[in-house]
Design a protein around this motif. Structure first.
Motif, PDB file in Angstrom:
ATOM      1  N   ASP A  74     -15.642 -25.272 -52.805  1.00 29.33           N
ATOM      2  CA  ASP A  74     -15.634 -24.044 -52.599  1.00 29.33           C
ATOM      3  C   ASP A  74     -16.918 -23.344 -52.572  1.00 29.33           C
TER       4      ASP A  74
ATOM      5  N   PRO B 232     -11.865 -26.231 -49.887  1.00 33.17           N
ATOM      6  CA  PRO B 232     -12.114 -24.898 -50.226  1.00 33.17           C
ATOM      7  C   PRO B 232     -10.630 -24.040 -50.073  1.00 33.17           C
ATOM      8  N   LYS B 233     -10.734 -23.002 -51.068  1.00 37.58           N
ATOM      9  CA  LYS B 233      -9.385 -22.312 -51.279  1.00 37.58           C
ATOM     10  C   LYS B 233      -9.193 -21.464 -50.045  1.00 37.58           C
ATOM     11  N   ALA B 234     -10.202 -21.263 -49.479  1.00 35.85           N
ATOM     12  CA  ALA B 234     -10.011 -20.546 -47.982  1.00 35.85           C
ATOM     13  C   ALA B 234      -9.094 -21.167 -47.049  1.00 35.85           C
TER      14      ALA B 234
ATOM     15  N   VAL C 237     -13.799 -21.624 -43.924  1.00 33.62           N
ATOM     16  CA  VAL C 237     -14.082 -22.749 -44.773  1.00 33.62           C
ATOM     17  C   VAL C 237     -15.062 -21.874 -46.036  1.00 33.62           C
ATOM     18  N   ASN C 238     -14.780 -20.418 -45.929  1.00 33.54           N
ATOM     19  CA  ASN C 238     -15.688 -19.797 -47.027  1.00 33.54           C
ATOM     20  C   ASN C 238     -14.671 -18.448 -47.246  1.00 33.54           C
ATOM     21  N   SER C 239     -15.010 -17.570 -48.209  1.00 36.23           N
ATOM     22  CA  SER C 239     -14.345 -16.303 -48.343  1.00 36.23           C
ATOM     23  C   SER C 239     -14.611 -15.286 -47.474  1.00 36.23           C
ATOM     24  N   GLU C 240     -15.946 -15.259 -46.977  1.00 36.35           N
ATOM     25  CA  GLU C 240     -16.239 -14.251 -45.952  1.00 36.35           C
ATOM     26  C   GLU C 240     -15.333 -14.319 -44.725  1.00 36.35           C
TER      27      GLU C 240
ATOM     28  N   ALA D  91     -12.664 -16.077 -44.304  1.00 39.08           N
ATOM     29  CA  ALA D  91     -11.259 -15.851 -44.706  1.00 39.08           C
ATOM     30  C   ALA D  91     -10.922 -14.382 -44.688  1.00 39.08           C
TER      31      ALA D  91
END
Lengths: 273, 284
Positions: free
Chosen positions: B205, B245-247, B266-269, B271
């Motif tokens: 993450d 990753p959670k995303a 693969v990351n919050s941005e 997602a």
């Protein structure tokens, strides 16, 4: 019951690591202590098994001050797994390592054997029974340290950074295991930086900064509170970051788990379609 | 240009009973940011030790196959020759630190290379500053906390300005904000100075947003090797138990319910941007 009453602690080098900490932990609670390096987390838990005694204030376990009981005696009740397994491991084989404390406590050999077998299989270490701990990988050594403490079945289990070096599957096992310990009525205290692990375990969270407790509450409330996580130098769980970035869409913000996230998103999409 | 190339690498430790590496063939291009992950005991650390010659020169045992790092065949060059080009930050900082002050530890590698005093001073200052430990320079490393020790270990390697930096879970004792700072520094070195980075990490993450190449190892073998998006979204990553990753995980479980995002985040941005498209589109 653990009672920490207005505890101050100063290390011999003059660094004040705890500056007035008060805390009550009831039997059977599951606590995660989080915060920046140097916030006082490890110092605090070392007070619970008596390794450190307060400079001022008092720590009592089941009503007895840690000043009045030896660490050896207290450790029968309070199991402590260190952050760095190499501070703890020293025997020739994994089996001896796990049996060591049991022998010290005077358990019978037959029972020791049973307990060792149980602890090793629980932590997926059975195949390393005769191996030297120092031949194992970092993550495996951490599990040996865990097994050696769990084997004597303490009432209170303190795990300092239990997920370090653990892969996802081991973490998932560890999570199930902690939950299981907790449902058996044991008090479990973890010190951790691993927000994703906390998000999946859902313990009661205590946030520390600069030797003080700055907040406590449920994992969902504390880890999604932007001000609190900033103050405690925590990176929120990834799911919570996603929802924060979408906050203008008026979605709930207290979401830390992927399945909760899915439910919230599905609800929203159904309502709007 | 390939900066690291291994061909059919197979290795057993002297006292080991099983293969620690089995037919490992990978190529790392110059300037890549590689995340090396997979279950513990899978051979990640052992592979890293092959890159700077600790395996086989220090650990012994029989190494079959070939490793070429920065054009040097590892089997034919000593550890100190390789150390000029390739720096390794150990998993456990206590195995790496030994001097009586942080400053001396960070200067040690440079002194060994016979670098002029003035330059050593400059590089040590820079490495201490970039890792945020300037105020610890007079402290004995063994009295520091685990997280502080890890920063020192990273500074030691940074000061050498190697072509390739290998970091074996370099931030495991560091809090997430501190870890992200270190990752940002490593990323900057990678992007600005072109230092090739190999990062062994379970916490994807945090680490995955920097990577452009992911290698997954299990039981001594390379099981996945490619672009992060493909690797994280592959079925076998989940079966092996890679903590994707959670995303990415959210993408997968939404798909199960018939909600498709345009690509794999693969990351919050990424997602949140993809989710925003779905949410606002449906509303309109």
């Amino acid at each position: 019951m653990i009672a920490v009453k207005d505890v101050y602690f100063t290390y011999p080098n003059g660094v004040e690591a705890l500056s007035g900490v008060s805390l009550a932990i009831r039997d059977g609670e599951f606590i995660a202590i989080m915060g920046q390096n140097g916030a006082g987390k490890t110092t605090l838990v070392k007070h619970i098994n008596g390794l450190l005694k307060p400079t001022k204030g008092e720590v009592a376990v089941d009503g007895v001050s840690t000043r009045k009981v030896s660490v050896a005696k207290l450790s029968r009740k309070v199991g402590f797994v260190f952050q760095n397994p190499d501070h703890q491991l020293f025997c020739e084989t994994v089996e001896d390592e796990v049996a060591f404390a049991l022998r010290n406590f005077g358990f019978k050999e037959q029972l020791i054997k049973k307990r060792v077998t149980w602890a090793l299989s629980l932590l997926n270490l059975t195949r390393y029974r005769q191996t030297s701990p120092f031949m194992l990988s970092g993550g495996e050594r951490k599990r040996v340290a865990l097994a050696s403490v769990l084997a004597w079945n303490p009432d209170i289990v303190i795990l300092d950074e239990p997920t370090i070096g653990q892969d996802y599957q081991q973490k998932e096992k560890l999570r199930q295991f902690i939950v299981q310990l907790n449902t058996q009525g044991k008090t479990v205290i973890i010190v951790t930086h691993d927000v994703e692990f906390v998000a999946e375990c859902n313990p009661h969270v205590i946030l520390m900064a600069q030797g003080k407790i700055v907040a406590e509450g449920g994992a969902k409330e504390t880890l999604t509170n932007r001000d609190l996580v900033t103050q405690a130098f925590i990176v929120p769980p990834q799911v919570s970051q996603i929802f924060f970035e979408l906050s203008d869409l008026k979605l709930p913000t207290n979401v830390i788990d992927v399945y909760d996230a899915r439910k919230v998103l599905l609800d929203r999409l159904e309502v709007s379609s | 240009m390939a900066i690291i190339e291994t061909t059919d690498l197979t290795y057993t430790y002297p006292a080991g009973t099983k293969l620690s590496l089995q037919d490992v063939s990978i190529t790392v291009e110059q300037g890549e940011f590689v995340v090396l992950t997979g279950p513990s005991g899978g051979g990640k650390t052992t592979l890293c030790r092959c890159f700077n010659g600790l395996v086989p020169h220090f650990y012994g045992g029989k190494l079959e196959g070939n490793v070429v790092v920065t054009g040097l065949k590892v089997g034919e060059h000593s550890i100190y020759e390789l150390a000029r080009h390739i720096g390794l930050v150990f998993q456990n900082p206590e195995n790496q630190l030994f001097a009586l002050s942080v400053e001396k530890d960070v200067a040690f590698g440079l002194e060994n290379l016979g670098i002029p005093r003035g330059d050593i001073r400059k590089q040590v200052d820079w490495a201490l500053e970039i890792t945020g430990i300037t105020d610890l320079r007079e402290r004995p490393p063994h009295e520091l906390s685990g997280g502080q020790q890890q920063r020192v270990a990273i500074a030691c390697v940074l000061a050498m300005q190697p072509n390739v930096m290998i970091l074996d879970e370099p931030t495991s004792f560091i809090d997430p904000v501190g870890a992200q700072k270190i990752f940002d520094v490593i990323n900057e070195l990678n992007k600005k100075l072109g230092i090739t980075v190999i990062l062994v990490e379970h916490r994807l993450d945090l680490a995955s947003k920097y990577a452009n190449h992911v290698i997954v190892m299990d039981e001594g073998k390379v099981v996945l090797d490619g672009e992060p998006r493909e690797v994280f979204n592959s079925d076998s990553a989940r079966l092996i138990g890679v903590g994707i990753p959670k995303a990415t995980r959210l993408y997968q479980i939404l798909k199960e319910k018939g909600i498709s995002l345009k690509k794999v985040p693969v990351n919050s941005e990424e997602a949140s941007q993809l989710l925003r498209e779905v949410l606002t589109h449906d509303r309109g």
